[in-house]
Design a protein around this motif. Structure first.
Motif, PDB file in Angstrom:
ATOM      1  N   LYS A  10       0.851  -1.192   0.000  1.00 59.71           N
ATOM      2  CA  LYS A  10       0.000   0.000   0.000  1.00 59.71           C
ATOM      3  C   LYS A  10       0.884   1.238   0.000  1.00 59.71           C
ATOM      4  O   LYS A  10       1.963   1.244   0.579  1.00 59.71           O
ATOM      5  N   LYS A  11       0.401   2.273  -0.639  1.00 58.97           N
ATOM      6  CA  LYS A  11       1.182   3.490  -0.843  1.00 58.97           C
ATOM      7  C   LYS A  11       1.109   4.418   0.369  1.00 58.97           C
ATOM      8  O   LYS A  11       0.058   4.583   0.983  1.00 58.97           O
ATOM      9  N   ALA A  12       2.249   5.025   0.669  1.00 60.51           N
ATOM     10  CA  ALA A  12       2.333   6.085   1.672  1.00 60.51           C
ATOM     11  C   ALA A  12       2.977   7.290   1.001  1.00 60.51           C
ATOM     12  O   ALA A  12       3.899   7.148   0.201  1.00 60.51           O
ATOM     13  N   THR A  13       2.457   8.463   1.301  1.00 61.82           N
ATOM     14  CA  THR A  13       3.010   9.695   0.751  1.00 61.82           C
ATOM     15  C   THR A  13       3.134  10.728   1.868  1.00 61.82           C
ATOM     16  O   THR A  13       2.607  10.528   2.963  1.00 61.82           O
ATOM     17  N   ILE A  14       3.817  11.805   1.561  1.00 61.21           N
ATOM     18  CA  ILE A  14       3.957  12.905   2.509  1.00 61.21           C
ATOM     19  C   ILE A  14       3.241  14.113   1.921  1.00 61.21           C
ATOM     20  O   ILE A  14       3.507  14.500   0.783  1.00 61.21           O
ATOM     21  N   LYS A  15       2.305  14.661   2.683  1.00 64.46           N
ATOM     22  CA  LYS A  15       1.587  15.862   2.266  1.00 64.46           C
ATOM     23  C   LYS A  15       2.161  17.042   3.043  1.00 64.46           C
ATOM     24  O   LYS A  15       1.977  17.148   4.251  1.00 64.46           O
ATOM     25  N   ARG A  16       2.878  17.896   2.322  1.00 65.38           N
ATOM     26  CA  ARG A  16       3.521  19.058   2.934  1.00 65.38           C
ATOM     27  C   ARG A  16       2.645  20.288   2.708  1.00 65.38           C
ATOM     28  O   ARG A  16       2.450  20.699   1.569  1.00 65.38           O
ATOM     29  N   GLU A  17       2.110  20.831   3.793  1.00 64.90           N
ATOM     30  CA  GLU A  17       1.264  22.022   3.742  1.00 64.90           C
ATOM     31  C   GLU A  17       1.675  22.944   4.876  1.00 64.90           C
ATOM     32  O   GLU A  17       2.376  22.538   5.781  1.00 64.90           O
ATOM     33  N   ASN A  20       0.927  22.382   8.713  1.00 68.82           N
ATOM     34  CA  ASN A  20       1.237  20.997   9.099  1.00 68.82           C
ATOM     35  C   ASN A  20       1.725  20.161   7.922  1.00 68.82           C
ATOM     36  O   ASN A  20       1.441  20.452   6.768  1.00 68.82           O
ATOM     37  N   THR A  21       2.429  19.088   8.268  1.00 72.04           N
ATOM     38  CA  THR A  21       2.860  18.085   7.302  1.00 72.04           C
ATOM     39  C   THR A  21       2.325  16.743   7.770  1.00 72.04           C
ATOM     40  O   THR A  21       2.336  16.447   8.967  1.00 72.04           O
ATOM     41  N   TYR A  22       1.862  15.925   6.823  1.00 70.57           N
ATOM     42  CA  TYR A  22       1.200  14.670   7.151  1.00 70.57           C
ATOM     43  C   TYR A  22       1.855  13.493   6.430  1.00 70.57           C
ATOM     44  O   TYR A  22       2.281  13.623   5.290  1.00 70.57           O
ATOM     45  N   LEU A  23       1.861  12.360   7.100  1.00 71.50           N
ATOM     46  CA  LEU A  23       2.151  11.085   6.465  1.00 71.50           C
ATOM     47  C   LEU A  23       0.789  10.519   6.085  1.00 71.50           C
ATOM     48  O   LEU A  23      -0.087  10.353   6.941  1.00 71.50           O
ATOM     49  N   VAL A  24       0.575  10.266   4.799  1.00 70.14           N
ATOM     50  CA  VAL A  24      -0.715   9.799   4.305  1.00 70.14           C
ATOM     51  C   VAL A  24      -0.569   8.336   3.900  1.00 70.14           C
ATOM     52  O   VAL A  24       0.257   7.996   3.051  1.00 70.14           O
ATOM     53  N   LEU A  25      -1.378   7.487   4.523  1.00 66.31           N
ATOM     54  CA  LEU A  25      -1.340   6.045   4.266  1.00 66.31           C
ATOM     55  C   LEU A  25      -2.574   5.657   3.480  1.00 66.31           C
ATOM     56  O   LEU A  25      -3.704   5.904   3.914  1.00 66.31           O
TER      57      LEU A  25
END
Length: 103
Positions: A10-17, A20-25
């Motif tokens: 399954k894919k994980a990405t990083i959302k940089r905003e 905040n910054t998020y690890l998206v699973l």
């Protein structure tokens, strides 16, 4: 007799905003976001509950898809290494106690 199964990735990405910054699973029907820039135990607990629910359906591993070489990338790589190790252990325990969903 148990048939051999391929482990799903399954894919994980990083959302940089900002702010905040998020690890998206990409787990389950809705992506799970873990806030990396805030210490919120309830957010992490909620994420793990969703991962556990999906893990009952079958073993998977998470793979980071991110091209940036920054601190967040380094943190997420290590985080996912530890999480994938835990996922394997927990899935084995779920199978041992017959808590997985049979297909």
């Amino acid at each position: 007799m148990k048939e051999g199964k391929f482990m799903e990735t399954k894919k994980a990405t990083i959302k940089r905003e900002e702010p905040n910054t998020y690890l998206v699973l990409e787990v389950g029907d809705n992506p799970i976001q873990i806030t990396l820039t805030d210490d919120n135990p309830n957010n992490v607990k909620s994420a793990f509950n969703l991962i556990l629910r999906e893990l009952k359906k079958g073993l998977f591993e998470l793979k980071l898809e991110d091209d940036n070489s920054d601190l967040f990338n380094n943190i997420c790589v290590e985080y996912l290494n530890q999480l994938n190790a835990e996922i394997k252990i927990i899935h084995a325990e779920l199978e041992e106690f017959e808590l997985t969903e049979n297909e």
